[in-house]
Write a protein that holds these residues in place. Structure first.
Motif, PDB file in Angstrom:
ATOM      1  N   THR A 359      62.693  77.264  21.840  1.00 33.76           N
ATOM      2  CA  THR A 359      64.123  77.604  21.868  1.00 33.76           C
ATOM      3  C   THR A 359      64.971  76.589  21.100  1.00 33.76           C
ATOM      4  OG1 THR A 359      64.388  76.412  23.962  1.00 33.76           O
ATOM      5  CG2 THR A 359      63.929  78.789  24.083  1.00 33.76           C
ATOM      6  N   GLY A 360      64.324  75.625  20.479  1.00 27.87           N
ATOM      7  CA  GLY A 360      65.061  74.593  19.763  1.00 27.87           C
ATOM      8  C   GLY A 360      65.465  75.028  18.366  1.00 27.87           C
ATOM      9  N   ASN A 361      65.867  74.064  17.575  1.00 22.99           N
ATOM     10  CA  ASN A 361      66.313  74.316  16.206  1.00 22.99           C
ATOM     11  C   ASN A 361      65.375  73.592  15.246  1.00 22.99           C
ATOM     12  OD1 ASN A 361      67.606  74.757  13.817  1.00 22.99           O
ATOM     13  ND2 ASN A 361      69.517  73.720  14.364  1.00 22.99           N
ATOM     14  N   ASP A 362      64.679  74.375  14.398  1.00 24.66           N
ATOM     15  CA  ASP A 362      63.740  73.759  13.459  1.00 24.66           C
ATOM     16  C   ASP A 362      64.244  73.872  12.021  1.00 24.66           C
ATOM     17  OD1 ASP A 362      63.481  76.425  13.050  1.00 24.66           O
ATOM     18  OD2 ASP A 362      61.294  76.496  13.228  1.00 24.66           O
ATOM     19  N   SER A 363      65.544  74.041  11.856  1.00 23.05           N
ATOM     20  CA  SER A 363      66.111  74.233  10.517  1.00 23.05           C
ATOM     21  C   SER A 363      66.725  72.964   9.943  1.00 23.05           C
ATOM     22  CB  SER A 363      67.173  75.348  10.555  1.00 23.05           C
ATOM     23  OG  SER A 363      68.210  75.006  11.459  1.00 23.05           O
ATOM     24  N   SER A 364      66.411  71.807  10.545  1.00 24.41           N
ATOM     25  CA  SER A 364      66.969  70.550  10.060  1.00 24.41           C
ATOM     26  C   SER A 364      66.473  70.258   8.647  1.00 24.41           C
ATOM     27  CB  SER A 364      66.571  69.410  11.011  1.00 24.41           C
ATOM     28  OG  SER A 364      66.946  68.162  10.471  1.00 24.41           O
ATOM     29  N   THR A 365      67.337  69.675   7.836  1.00 26.66           N
ATOM     30  CA  THR A 365      66.964  69.367   6.452  1.00 26.66           C
ATOM     31  C   THR A 365      66.135  68.097   6.357  1.00 26.66           C
ATOM     32  OG1 THR A 365      69.055  68.174   6.158  1.00 26.66           O
ATOM     33  CG2 THR A 365      69.012  70.510   5.527  1.00 26.66           C
ATOM     34  N   VAL A 366      66.077  67.324   7.435  1.00 24.83           N
ATOM     35  CA  VAL A 366      65.338  66.057   7.432  1.00 24.83           C
ATOM     36  C   VAL A 366      64.116  66.188   8.335  1.00 24.83           C
ATOM     37  CG1 VAL A 366      65.414  63.595   7.924  1.00 24.83           C
ATOM     38  CG2 VAL A 366      67.452  64.761   7.045  1.00 24.83           C
ATOM     39  N   ASP A 367      62.954  65.862   7.788  1.00 25.57           N
ATOM     40  CA  ASP A 367      61.705  65.894   8.564  1.00 25.57           C
ATOM     41  C   ASP A 367      60.998  64.569   8.340  1.00 25.57           C
ATOM     42  OD1 ASP A 367      59.322  66.385   9.838  1.00 25.57           O
ATOM     43  OD2 ASP A 367      59.131  68.439   9.088  1.00 25.57           O
ATOM     44  N   VAL A 368      60.926  63.757   9.381  1.00 25.52           N
ATOM     45  CA  VAL A 368      60.354  62.414   9.232  1.00 25.52           C
ATOM     46  C   VAL A 368      58.845  62.466   9.029  1.00 25.52           C
ATOM     47  CG1 VAL A 368      62.184  61.316  10.558  1.00 25.52           C
ATOM     48  CG2 VAL A 368      60.164  62.205  11.753  1.00 25.52           C
ATOM     49  N   ASP A 369      58.220  63.547   9.434  1.00 26.82           N
ATOM     50  CA  ASP A 369      56.765  63.659   9.287  1.00 26.82           C
ATOM     51  C   ASP A 369      56.402  65.076   8.836  1.00 26.82           C
ATOM     52  OD1 ASP A 369      54.082  63.077   9.346  1.00 26.82           O
ATOM     53  OD2 ASP A 369      53.865  63.463  11.494  1.00 26.82           O
ATOM     54  N   PRO A 370      56.724  65.426   7.605  1.00 20.74           N
ATOM     55  CA  PRO A 370      56.503  66.800   7.133  1.00 20.74           C
ATOM     56  C   PRO A 370      55.003  67.106   7.011  1.00 20.74           C
ATOM     57  CG  PRO A 370      57.113  65.381   5.313  1.00 20.74           C
ATOM     58  CD  PRO A 370      57.288  64.561   6.556  1.00 20.74           C
ATOM     59  N   PRO A 371      54.586  68.344   7.341  1.00 13.05           N
ATOM     60  CA  PRO A 371      53.172  68.747   7.212  1.00 13.05           C
ATOM     61  C   PRO A 371      52.834  69.031   5.748  1.00 13.05           C
ATOM     62  CG  PRO A 371      54.488  70.580   8.025  1.00 13.05           C
ATOM     63  CD  PRO A 371      55.411  69.409   7.933  1.00 13.05           C
ATOM     64  N   ILE A 372      52.617  67.967   4.995  1.00 13.07           N
ATOM     65  CA  ILE A 372      52.445  68.084   3.538  1.00 13.07           C
ATOM     66  C   ILE A 372      51.299  69.034   3.177  1.00 13.07           C
ATOM     67  CG2 ILE A 372      51.924  66.836   1.417  1.00 13.07           C
ATOM     68  CD1 ILE A 372      54.675  66.228   2.592  1.00 13.07           C
ATOM     69  N   GLU A 373      50.156  68.879   3.853  1.00 14.36           N
ATOM     70  CA  GLU A 373      48.990  69.699   3.501  1.00 14.36           C
ATOM     71  C   GLU A 373      49.273  71.181   3.724  1.00 14.36           C
ATOM     72  OE1 GLU A 373      44.177  69.965   4.479  1.00 14.36           O
ATOM     73  OE2 GLU A 373      45.479  68.534   5.529  1.00 14.36           O
ATOM     74  N   ILE A 375      52.208  72.634   3.772  1.00 13.96           N
ATOM     75  CA  ILE A 375      53.212  73.067   2.794  1.00 13.96           C
ATOM     76  C   ILE A 375      52.554  73.381   1.452  1.00 13.96           C
ATOM     77  CG2 ILE A 375      55.183  72.296   1.433  1.00 13.96           C
ATOM     78  CD1 ILE A 375      56.123  70.741   3.906  1.00 13.96           C
ATOM     79  N   ASN A 376      51.634  72.533   1.025  1.00 14.30           N
ATOM     80  CA  ASN A 376      50.939  72.768  -0.247  1.00 14.30           C
ATOM     81  C   ASN A 376      50.091  74.037  -0.187  1.00 14.30           C
ATOM     82  OD1 ASN A 376      52.058  70.496  -1.452  1.00 14.30           O
ATOM     83  ND2 ASN A 376      50.366  69.157  -0.813  1.00 14.30           N
ATOM     84  N   PHE A 377      49.453  74.259   0.966  1.00 13.69           N
ATOM     85  CA  PHE A 377      48.672  75.479   1.150  1.00 13.69           C
ATOM     86  C   PHE A 377      49.559  76.702   0.968  1.00 13.69           C
ATOM     87  CE2 PHE A 377      44.278  75.648   2.120  1.00 13.69           C
ATOM     88  CZ  PHE A 377      43.892  74.398   2.578  1.00 13.69           C
ATOM     89  N   LEU A 378      50.720  76.674   1.615  1.00 11.23           N
ATOM     90  CA  LEU A 378      51.630  77.814   1.549  1.00 11.23           C
ATOM     91  C   LEU A 378      52.172  78.012   0.142  1.00 11.23           C
ATOM     92  CD1 LEU A 378      53.590  77.445   4.913  1.00 11.23           C
ATOM     93  CD2 LEU A 378      51.777  79.067   4.340  1.00 11.23           C
ATOM     94  N   LYS A 379      52.415  76.913  -0.579  1.00 11.47           N
ATOM     95  CA  LYS A 379      52.862  77.031  -1.968  1.00 11.47           C
ATOM     96  C   LYS A 379      51.803  77.736  -2.806  1.00 11.47           C
ATOM     97  CE  LYS A 379      56.022  73.054  -2.243  1.00 11.47           C
ATOM     98  NZ  LYS A 379      56.242  71.720  -2.846  1.00 11.47           N
ATOM     99  N   ASN A 380      50.529  77.382  -2.574  1.00 12.20           N
ATOM    100  CA  ASN A 380      49.448  78.042  -3.298  1.00 12.20           C
ATOM    101  C   ASN A 380      49.386  79.522  -2.976  1.00 12.20           C
ATOM    102  OD1 ASN A 380      48.616  75.670  -4.570  1.00 12.20           O
ATOM    103  ND2 ASN A 380      47.180  75.146  -2.931  1.00 12.20           N
TER     104      ASN A 380
END
Length: 386
Positions: A359-373, A375-380
Motif C-alpha cells: 500500500t506504499g508509494n514506490d514512485s520515488s525518483t531516488v532509489d538508494v539501492d536500485p536492482p541494477i541486474e 533493470i538491465n534484464f528488463l531493458k533487454n
C-alpha cells in the motif's frame, strides 16, 4: 526363522529394525516410534516385520522408503510384498542356503532411480511434488533441480554447494551427495533436453534416491529395474469428465457429445483440456457448443504464422492457451511475458502476494539501492519486444 534373523544380521550391510507385525495396532505403534526417533530416514535401514499374522498389506504404504522383509509362518502374505520366498517344511540345508542367497542378492544396497516419462502438461511435476509432500518423513533430505538445461542445473548445484559449504562446482556437490550416506532424494525435473547428460549430475554411490521427470522416452534407460513410469495422456472418458467439471456443466447426453468433440480436437491432452475448460468458464459468450469454432480459428491462424516447427501436441496446447491469453489486458499480457522472460519456472508466488498487499508509494525518483541486474534484464526484454 531364527536362522533367517541371524543371516540378516551377519550378511547384509543394513541397520536392522525388527518390528512386531502380529497385529495392525502393534505395527502402527512401532512405525510411529521409529518416526519419532528419526531412525527411518537412514539410507541403510532394513525393516523386518516379524510374526506377520496381521493383514500387513494395508500398512505397507505407511512404511518409509526402505527395504522390507515380512517374516511369517503362514503362506497368506499379500502379493504386493514381492519377491516372495517360500521355505518348505522339509527343507534341507541346501534349500535354506539357496533361499538365503536369493534374499541377499535381492536386498543388495544400491541407488534407486525412478523415471517418470510423459508429454508436457500431464502433471509429472505435480505428481512428484504430491509424492514428496506425503512421504517427506521417509527421506533425510530432498533436493529439487531444474533439469531443463545445463545452465539451470549448474545454477541449482551452485546454490546447493554454497548452502552446504562444499564449493560451487558440480563435481563438489556430486561428491558431497556421494559422501552423505543417508536416504536423501534428488529430483531432476523437466529433463527434456537431449543435450543434457544427467549422468554428469547424478552422484555415483550406492545410496540415495533419484526421480527424473522427462518427455524423452530414452530417459527410461536410466531407471533402476522396474522403476520406469510412463504416464499416458488422459483417456477420452477422463478428458470429458475433466472438461465438464471445469465448465461446471452437468453430464447430460448433449453435453457429453459436445465435450467429446472438443477433447478429440485437443488430443485428450490434460493441459489443453484444462485450459479449454477455463476459457469456456470465464468467457460468457463461449459455450461447449461454439468453443471449437473459436479454437479452430486460432489454430488456423497459428498454422499460418511462424510456428510451423511445432509438433501437433505443441500446436494444440498453444492454441488452447492462446485463446485464454488473448482475454487478458495488455499490461497483464506484458507482465506474464516479463515473468517468462526472466524465469518461467522459478517465479515465487510470494512476489504476487506481496505486491497485492503493498500500500506504499514506490514512485520515488531516488532509489538508494536500485536492482541494477533486474533493470538491465528488463531493458533487454523491451528491446527484443520492440
Amino acid at each position: 526363522m531364527d536362522v533367517l534373523k541371524d543371516f540378516l544380521k551377519q550378511n547384509l550391510k543394513y541397520s536392522h529394525i525388527f518390528m512386531d507385525a502380529s497385529s495392525g495396532q502393534t505395527l502402527a505403534k512401532s512405525v510411529a516410534d521409529m518416526i519419532n526417533k528419526g531412525t527411518l530416514a537412514q539410507a541403510d535401514t532394513l525393516l523386518v516385520l516379524q510374526s506377520a499374522y496381521a493383514p500387513v498389506e494395508e500398512y505397507l504404504h505407511t512404511l518409509p522408503h526402505a527395504p522390507i522383509i515380512v517374516i511369517a509362518t503362514q503362506s497368506s502374505i499379500p502379493s504386493s510384498t514381492t519377491p516372495a520366498f517360500h521355505l518348505p517344511d522339509n527343507a534341507d540345508q541346501h534349500v535354506v542356503h539357496k533361499l538365503l542367497h536369493s534374499i541377499e542378492r535381492t536386498l543388495n544396497l544400491g541407488q534407486h532411480v525412478v523415471t517418470l516419462v510423459a508429454s508436457g502438461g500431464t502433471g509429472k511435476t505435480q505428481a512428484v511434488l504430491k509424492f514428496v509432500s506425503e512421504n517427506l518423513f521417509r527421506f533425510s533430505n530432498v533436493w529439487f533441480f531444474d533439469a531443463s538445461s545445463n545452465d539451470t542445473l549448474t545454477a541449482n548445484f551452485k546454490e546447493l554447494g554454497k548452502a552446504a559449504g562444499v564449493g560451487k562446482d558440480v563435481k563438489n556437490v556430486k561428491d558431497f551427495l556421494a559422501r552423505i550416506n543417508q536416504n536423501w532424494l534428488c529430483i531432476f525435473d523437466n529433463a527434456d533436453d537431449e543435450k543434457v547428460f544427467l549422468n554428469d549430475y547424478i552422484p555415483i554411490c550406492n545410496h540415495g534416491n533419484v526421480i527424473i521427470t522427462s518427455r524423452l522416452s530414452e530417459s527410461s534407460q536410466m531407471a533402476s529395474p522396474d522403476c520406469q513410469i510412463n504416464l499416458m495422456d488422459l483417456t477420452k472418458e477422463s478428458a470429458v469428465k475433466l472438461l465438464l467439471s471445469q465448465v461446471h456443466e452437468q453430464s447430460s447426453h448433449e453435453n457429453h457429445n459436445l465435450a467429446s468433440k472438443i477433447v478429440d480436437a485437443l488430443g485428450c491432452h490434460a493441459l489443453a483440456v484444462s485450459t479449454a475448460g477455463a476459457y469456456i468458464e470465464s468467457t460468457p459468450t463461449c459455450t461447449l457448443e461454439i468453443y471449437l469454432t473459436h479454437f479452430n480459428k486460432k489454430k488456423k491462424k497459428i498454422l499460418n504464422y511462424r510456428m510451423r516447427s511445432l509438433d501437433s501436441y505443441q500446436r494444440t496446447v498453444y492454441s488452447a492457451f492462446h485463446l485464454s491469453f488473448e482475454k487478458l489486458s495488455h499490461p497483464t499480457q506484458l507482465f506474464m511475458q516479463i515473468c517468462a522472460y526472466l524465469n518461467p519456472t522459478a517465479i515465487p508466488l510470494g512476489i504476487f502476494t506481496q505486491a497485492a498487499a503493498f500500500t506504499g508509494n514506490d514512485s520515488s525518483t531516488v532509489d538508494v539501492d536500485p536492482p541494477i541486474e533486474a533493470i538491465n534484464f528488463l531493458k533487454n526484454f523491451v528491446s527484443v519486444q520492440g
